[in-house]
Design a protein around this motif. Sequence first.
Motif, PDB file in Angstrom:
ATOM      1  N   CYS A 131       0.802  -1.225   0.000  1.00 24.90           N
ATOM      2  CA  CYS A 131       0.000   0.000   0.000  1.00 24.90           C
ATOM      3  C   CYS A 131       0.835   1.276   0.000  1.00 24.90           C
ATOM      4  CB  CYS A 131      -0.931   0.009   1.203  1.00 24.90           C
ATOM      5  SG  CYS A 131      -2.158  -1.313   1.167  1.00 24.90           S
ATOM      6  N   SER A 132       2.137   1.150   0.169  1.00 24.16           N
ATOM      7  CA  SER A 132       2.978   2.348   0.235  1.00 24.16           C
ATOM      8  C   SER A 132       3.397   2.842  -1.140  1.00 24.16           C
ATOM      9  CB  SER A 132       4.221   2.077   1.094  1.00 24.16           C
ATOM     10  OG  SER A 132       5.016   1.060   0.495  1.00 24.16           O
ATOM     11  N   ALA A 133       3.116   2.062  -2.176  1.00 22.97           N
ATOM     12  CA  ALA A 133       3.454   2.469  -3.545  1.00 22.97           C
ATOM     13  C   ALA A 133       2.409   1.911  -4.502  1.00 22.97           C
ATOM     14  CB  ALA A 133       4.845   1.957  -3.920  1.00 22.97           C
ATOM     15  N   ASP A 134       1.926   2.751  -5.390  1.00 20.56           N
ATOM     16  CA  ASP A 134       0.854   2.354  -6.292  1.00 20.56           C
ATOM     17  C   ASP A 134       1.268   1.256  -7.268  1.00 20.56           C
ATOM     18  OD1 ASP A 134      -0.775   4.233  -5.138  1.00 20.56           O
ATOM     19  OD2 ASP A 134      -0.318   5.782  -6.617  1.00 20.56           O
ATOM     20  N   HIS A 135       2.557   1.161  -7.563  1.00 19.78           N
ATOM     21  CA  HIS A 135       3.000   0.226  -8.596  1.00 19.78           C
ATOM     22  C   HIS A 135       3.483  -1.113  -8.050  1.00 19.78           C
ATOM     23  CE1 HIS A 135       6.307   2.847  -7.365  1.00 19.78           C
ATOM     24  NE2 HIS A 135       7.098   1.830  -7.566  1.00 19.78           N
ATOM     25  N   ILE A 136       3.412  -1.326  -6.727  1.00 20.80           N
ATOM     26  CA  ILE A 136       3.774  -2.624  -6.156  1.00 20.80           C
ATOM     27  C   ILE A 136       2.525  -3.489  -6.107  1.00 20.80           C
ATOM     28  CG2 ILE A 136       4.733  -3.846  -4.178  1.00 20.80           C
ATOM     29  CD1 ILE A 136       6.712  -2.037  -5.622  1.00 20.80           C
ATOM     30  N   LEU A 137       2.517  -4.573  -6.880  1.00 26.07           N
ATOM     31  CA  LEU A 137       1.330  -5.418  -6.990  1.00 26.07           C
ATOM     32  C   LEU A 137       1.375  -6.618  -6.055  1.00 26.07           C
ATOM     33  CD1 LEU A 137       1.045  -5.326 -10.886  1.00 26.07           C
ATOM     34  CD2 LEU A 137      -0.022  -3.812  -9.213  1.00 26.07           C
ATOM     35  N   ASP A 138       2.578  -7.092  -5.761  1.00 24.02           N
ATOM     36  CA  ASP A 138       2.725  -8.238  -4.864  1.00 24.02           C
ATOM     37  C   ASP A 138       4.185  -8.349  -4.472  1.00 24.02           C
ATOM     38  OD1 ASP A 138       2.078 -10.401  -3.335  1.00 24.02           O
ATOM     39  OD2 ASP A 138       1.462 -11.698  -4.981  1.00 24.02           O
ATOM     40  N   TYR A 139       4.456  -9.098  -3.404  1.00 24.21           N
ATOM     41  CA  TYR A 139       5.854  -9.336  -3.068  1.00 24.21           C
ATOM     42  C   TYR A 139       5.994 -10.609  -2.245  1.00 24.21           C
ATOM     43  CZ  TYR A 139       6.807  -8.480   1.938  1.00 24.21           C
ATOM     44  OH  TYR A 139       6.926  -8.600   3.304  1.00 24.21           O
ATOM     45  N   ILE A 140       7.175 -11.214  -2.350  1.00 19.30           N
ATOM     46  CA  ILE A 140       7.508 -12.419  -1.596  1.00 19.30           C
ATOM     47  C   ILE A 140       8.813 -12.150  -0.857  1.00 19.30           C
ATOM     48  CG2 ILE A 140       8.098 -14.872  -1.722  1.00 19.30           C
ATOM     49  CD1 ILE A 140       6.598 -14.918  -4.429  1.00 19.30           C
ATOM     50  N   GLU A 141       8.787 -12.291   0.451  1.00 18.41           N
ATOM     51  CA  GLU A 141       9.995 -12.088   1.243  1.00 18.41           C
ATOM     52  C   GLU A 141      10.868 -13.331   1.152  1.00 18.41           C
ATOM     53  OE1 GLU A 141      10.530 -12.094   5.859  1.00 18.41           O
ATOM     54  OE2 GLU A 141       9.887 -10.095   5.256  1.00 18.41           O
ATOM     55  N   ILE A 142      12.123 -13.146   0.774  1.00 14.26           N
ATOM     56  CA  ILE A 142      13.068 -14.269   0.707  1.00 14.26           C
ATOM     57  C   ILE A 142      13.812 -14.396   2.033  1.00 14.26           C
ATOM     58  CG2 ILE A 142      15.089 -15.209  -0.470  1.00 14.26           C
ATOM     59  CD1 ILE A 142      14.158 -13.735  -2.977  1.00 14.26           C
ATOM     60  N   ASP A 143      14.344 -13.277   2.506  1.00 11.25           N
ATOM     61  CA  ASP A 143      14.940 -13.208   3.836  1.00 11.25           C
ATOM     62  C   ASP A 143      14.841 -11.749   4.286  1.00 11.25           C
ATOM     63  OD1 ASP A 143      17.041 -11.795   2.598  1.00 11.25           O
ATOM     64  OD2 ASP A 143      18.294 -13.579   2.425  1.00 11.25           O
ATOM     65  N   LYS A 144      15.564 -11.377   5.330  1.00 12.45           N
ATOM     66  CA  LYS A 144      15.436 -10.021   5.869  1.00 12.45           C
ATOM     67  C   LYS A 144      15.972  -8.957   4.920  1.00 12.45           C
ATOM     68  CE  LYS A 144      15.442 -11.315  10.760  1.00 12.45           C
ATOM     69  NZ  LYS A 144      16.108 -11.160  12.081  1.00 12.45           N
ATOM     70  N   GLU A 145      16.800  -9.360   3.962  1.00 17.65           N
ATOM     71  CA  GLU A 145      17.408  -8.381   3.069  1.00 17.65           C
ATOM     72  C   GLU A 145      16.904  -8.454   1.635  1.00 17.65           C
ATOM     73  OE1 GLU A 145      21.634  -8.556   3.155  1.00 17.65           O
ATOM     74  OE2 GLU A 145      21.801  -7.862   5.222  1.00 17.65           O
ATOM     75  N   HIS A 146      16.333  -9.597   1.239  1.00 18.95           N
ATOM     76  CA  HIS A 146      15.977  -9.806  -0.162  1.00 18.95           C
ATOM     77  C   HIS A 146      14.491 -10.109  -0.340  1.00 18.95           C
ATOM     78  CE1 HIS A 146      20.303 -10.685   0.145  1.00 18.95           C
ATOM     79  NE2 HIS A 146      20.381 -10.266  -1.099  1.00 18.95           N
ATOM     80  N   ALA A 147      13.969  -9.744  -1.500  1.00 14.95           N
ATOM     81  CA  ALA A 147      12.564 -10.007  -1.805  1.00 14.95           C
ATOM     82  C   ALA A 147      12.357 -10.093  -3.312  1.00 14.95           C
ATOM     83  CB  ALA A 147      11.670  -8.922  -1.230  1.00 14.95           C
ATOM     84  N   ILE A 148      11.213 -10.676  -3.678  1.00 12.89           N
ATOM     85  CA  ILE A 148      10.759 -10.670  -5.064  1.00 12.89           C
ATOM     86  C   ILE A 148       9.526  -9.774  -5.125  1.00 12.89           C
ATOM     87  CG2 ILE A 148       9.799 -12.037  -6.963  1.00 12.89           C
ATOM     88  CD1 ILE A 148      11.358 -14.446  -5.851  1.00 12.89           C
ATOM     89  N   PHE A 149       9.533  -8.784  -5.992  1.00 14.00           N
ATOM     90  CA  PHE A 149       8.406  -7.874  -6.161  1.00 14.00           C
ATOM     91  C   PHE A 149       7.771  -8.074  -7.527  1.00 14.00           C
ATOM     92  CE2 PHE A 149       9.252  -4.004  -3.196  1.00 14.00           C
ATOM     93  CZ  PHE A 149       9.453  -4.857  -2.133  1.00 14.00           C
TER      94      PHE A 149
END
Length: 215
Positions: A131-149
Amino acid sequence: MKSIMLIGLGRFGKHIAMKLRELNHQVMAVDHKEERVQEILPYVTNAQIGDSTNEDFLRSLGVDNYDVCIVAIGDDFQSSLETTSLLKELGARRVVSRAATDVQEKFLLRNGADEVVYPEKQLARWTAIRCSADHILDYIEIDKEHAIFEVSIPRAWLGKTVGQVDIRKKYGINILAVKTGQKLNAFITSDTPLSEEKTLMVMGKYKDLQKCFKI
């Protein structure tokens, strides 16, 4: 296909059972409340009514025969902790337990859990990022430093190719796939065009993703 023991059939456990059925896994469901067990029967391979803090009852279920044991008890932390500990003592291969606080997470990890899921915390993070950015549709947390958006393509990139934006060189971010509607294309080259109807699956460090996509 995996064999999974699911202990605790409240709302969280029920949703897990339904998803596991969708994924075609074999599930043994356990709860001390008969009505919950009856309700879950259409979604699982088998189900038992019983007290998961009772060592003899757990042993009778052959916990060491399951690939994963999920402790989804959410309304009684003492039972969750005892169940987690007993599962490990009885030879469970992998135990995944639910926590509702940071303290619970620490206790579960110290008492046998191989992994802890913290639904409220994880959902809060997802909601804040989504909800903090209009263009982020989904995300998966990999660890505390990395993610897939999954992100919509920035307006400045439209009409360009993957090679021309070159975010791997500029930000250390990898483009994993391009989506058009529900169709995913994981075969990405430097010539792959970027257009408004597409979204990107990107992976990298949070700080790099935030900088690149102005989150």
